[in-house]
Design an enzyme around this catalytic site. Structure first.
Site, PDB file in Angstrom:
ATOM      1  N   VAL A 168      28.766 -18.914   4.928  1.00 45.40           N
ATOM      2  CA  VAL A 168      29.007 -18.773   6.365  1.00 45.40           C
ATOM      3  C   VAL A 168      28.070 -19.650   7.199  1.00 45.40           C
ATOM      4  O   VAL A 168      28.307 -19.837   8.393  1.00 45.40           O
ATOM      5  CB  VAL A 168      28.866 -17.284   6.779  1.00 45.40           C
ATOM      6  CG1 VAL A 168      27.396 -16.861   6.829  1.00 45.40           C
ATOM      7  CG2 VAL A 168      29.563 -17.000   8.097  1.00 45.40           C
ATOM      8  N   TYR A 169      27.029 -20.199   6.609  1.00 42.47           N
ATOM      9  CA  TYR A 169      26.106 -21.046   7.361  1.00 42.47           C
ATOM     10  C   TYR A 169      26.799 -22.359   7.723  1.00 42.47           C
ATOM     11  O   TYR A 169      27.086 -23.196   6.863  1.00 42.47           O
ATOM     12  CB  TYR A 169      24.844 -21.359   6.548  1.00 42.47           C
ATOM     13  CG  TYR A 169      23.950 -20.174   6.246  1.00 42.47           C
ATOM     14  CD1 TYR A 169      24.127 -18.941   6.865  1.00 42.47           C
ATOM     15  CD2 TYR A 169      22.922 -20.293   5.316  1.00 42.47           C
ATOM     16  CE1 TYR A 169      23.306 -17.870   6.575  1.00 42.47           C
ATOM     17  CE2 TYR A 169      22.088 -19.218   5.024  1.00 42.47           C
ATOM     18  CZ  TYR A 169      22.288 -18.012   5.656  1.00 42.47           C
ATOM     19  OH  TYR A 169      21.466 -16.944   5.361  1.00 42.47           O
ATOM     20  N   SER A 170      27.072 -22.509   9.009  1.00 45.69           N
ATOM     21  CA  SER A 170      27.720 -23.720   9.532  1.00 45.69           C
ATOM     22  C   SER A 170      29.013 -24.035   8.786  1.00 45.69           C
ATOM     23  O   SER A 170      29.296 -25.187   8.439  1.00 45.69           O
ATOM     24  CB  SER A 170      26.761 -24.914   9.480  1.00 45.69           C
ATOM     25  OG  SER A 170      25.621 -24.656  10.271  1.00 45.69           O
ATOM     26  N   ASP A 171      29.794 -22.975   8.511  1.00 50.47           N
ATOM     27  CA  ASP A 171      31.105 -23.136   7.866  1.00 50.47           C
ATOM     28  C   ASP A 171      31.031 -23.907   6.558  1.00 50.47           C
ATOM     29  O   ASP A 171      31.893 -24.751   6.265  1.00 50.47           O
ATOM     30  CB  ASP A 171      32.095 -23.814   8.822  1.00 50.47           C
ATOM     31  CG  ASP A 171      32.369 -22.982  10.054  1.00 50.47           C
ATOM     32  OD1 ASP A 171      32.422 -21.742   9.921  1.00 50.47           O
ATOM     33  OD2 ASP A 171      32.517 -23.557  11.147  1.00 50.47           O
ATOM     34  N   GLY A 172      30.014 -23.647   5.760  1.00 48.67           N
ATOM     35  CA  GLY A 172      29.881 -24.291   4.459  1.00 48.67           C
ATOM     36  C   GLY A 172      29.091 -25.571   4.467  1.00 48.67           C
ATOM     37  O   GLY A 172      28.759 -26.108   3.405  1.00 48.67           O
TER      38      GLY A 172
END
Length: 354
Positions: A61-65
């Site tokens: 989930v961190y920066s959409d992968g």
């Protein structure tokens, strides 16, 4: 760098690990954390490896992968030197089935993380949040299948309540499935709730803590002080709402104590706050993050020395908060404490049992 076993498992990790939430940062939350790209990330990995920090933690989930992608690129050619930890379970989109711990989602999430990280296995895979909709039996069976397939070496959780983790451990034991060995938790001098339920449970059931946000969303960097505004550069302006509220006077009392210890020892405020955490029961590794190499270098100085007992007592006392029921009788009344001694001695005044 000191190495520790994670709980009662064979997984050995450095007492400091690196959190890659600042890698590839985008969006209002993760962009405020940092936006480190591949070249700078590679230099930061170099600093970590030179210091003996070999565990790198991220999440889908961190920066959409993008964090996983940047970390994977920074580790290219050095996979055998490191341990990689990632998390899944929080929604990454508005699509149906995004998030959670269903078999369908976890299998797909692991495969996507492996591709982004450029590896064939995860050393530690953690559920980012408890999924109340998926039967716990399905969860532990799926994770065990991933371990048996060689895609995951060890499994853990993050942000679980005590009963949720106990339920999962019991299900895994009853079904002879892979057991959770790690719990990634919030714990700091400004947030000691972990000690009330989760720490005793971790001690009893052999689960090691990986500590996130050890500097309390930047409140313990030394830049926030009594009678001074929050610096314009502080990420607290964007991220404070993501964490629990902190009483201003309590914050300033803790910071004042850290500044005193800093003057006495010559160590920076972040180094002292991190070092205090490394000495707490059940803590396997403290996850440090950084927006640049200078910040990382300072955080790496948190180990290799020990707080003296006087300074440790000062920090224990100033950061202590009254425990809620049912914990407060064990903290405040002698009879309760005698029959069930706490892992950490309380600084609260005691009264006789009634």
């Amino acid at each position: 760098m000191e190495l520790r076993r994670v709980g009662r498992s064979g997984l050995e990790v450095p007492v400091l690990s690196f959190g890659a939430g600042t890698f590839g940062g985008s969006g209002p939350l993760f962009g405020a954390w940092g936006s480190v790209q591949v070249d700078e990330a590679r230099a930061m990995v170099d600093l970590c490896l030179e210091a003996g920090v070999t565990l790198f933690d991220t999440a889908d989930v961190y920066s959409d992968g993008r964090s996983e992608e940047v970390l994977g690129a920074a580790l290219r050619g050095r996979r055998d030197e490191v341990l990689i930890s990632t998390k899944a379970g929080l929604p990454t989109s508005d699509a149906p089935g995004s998030g959670g711990a269903s078999r369908s989602h976890l299998v797909d999430a692991v495969d996507r993380s492996l591709r982004r990280l450029g590896t064939d296995h995860l050393d530690l895979f953690q559920l980012h949040a408890h999924d109340s909709r998926t039967p716990v039996e399905e969860v532990v069976d799926t994770l065990d299948d991933l371990v048996r397939a060689g895609k995951v070496r060890y499994v853990g959780v993050s942000n679980y309540a005590g009963w949720q983790l106990a339920d999962a451990l019991a299900a895994a034991d009853a079904r002879n499935r892979s057991r959770f060995v790690a719990h990634q938790v919030y714990y700091s001098l400004l947030g000691r709730d972990y000690e009330w339920d989760l720490m005793p449970m971790a001690h009893a059931h052999g689960v090691g803590a990986l500590v996130w946000s050890p500097l309390a969303w930047g409140r313990l960097t030394g830049h926030i002080r009594r009678d001074a505004p929050i610096p314009a550069s502080s990420r607290l302006h964007e991220t404070a709402a993501a964490g629990p509220p902190v009483d201003d006077e309590h914050l300033y009392d803790v910071v004042d104590a850290l500044l005193q210890v800093s003057r006495d020892t010559g160590h920076s405020v972040p180094q002292i706050a991190l070092n205090w955490l490394t000495r707490r029961p059940t803590v396997s590794s403290v996850i440090i993050g950084a927006r640049d190499a200078a910040q990382l270098a300072d955080n790496l100085g948190a180990v290799g020395w020990t707080l003296d007992p006087e300074h440790e007592r000062l920090l224990d006392a100033v950061s202590h908060r009254p425990a809620p029921y049912p914990h407060f009788p064990y903290e405040r009344q002698e009879g309760f404490a005698r029959v069930s001694p706490p892992l950490i001695a309380s600084r609260a005044p005691q009264s006789p049992s009634t």
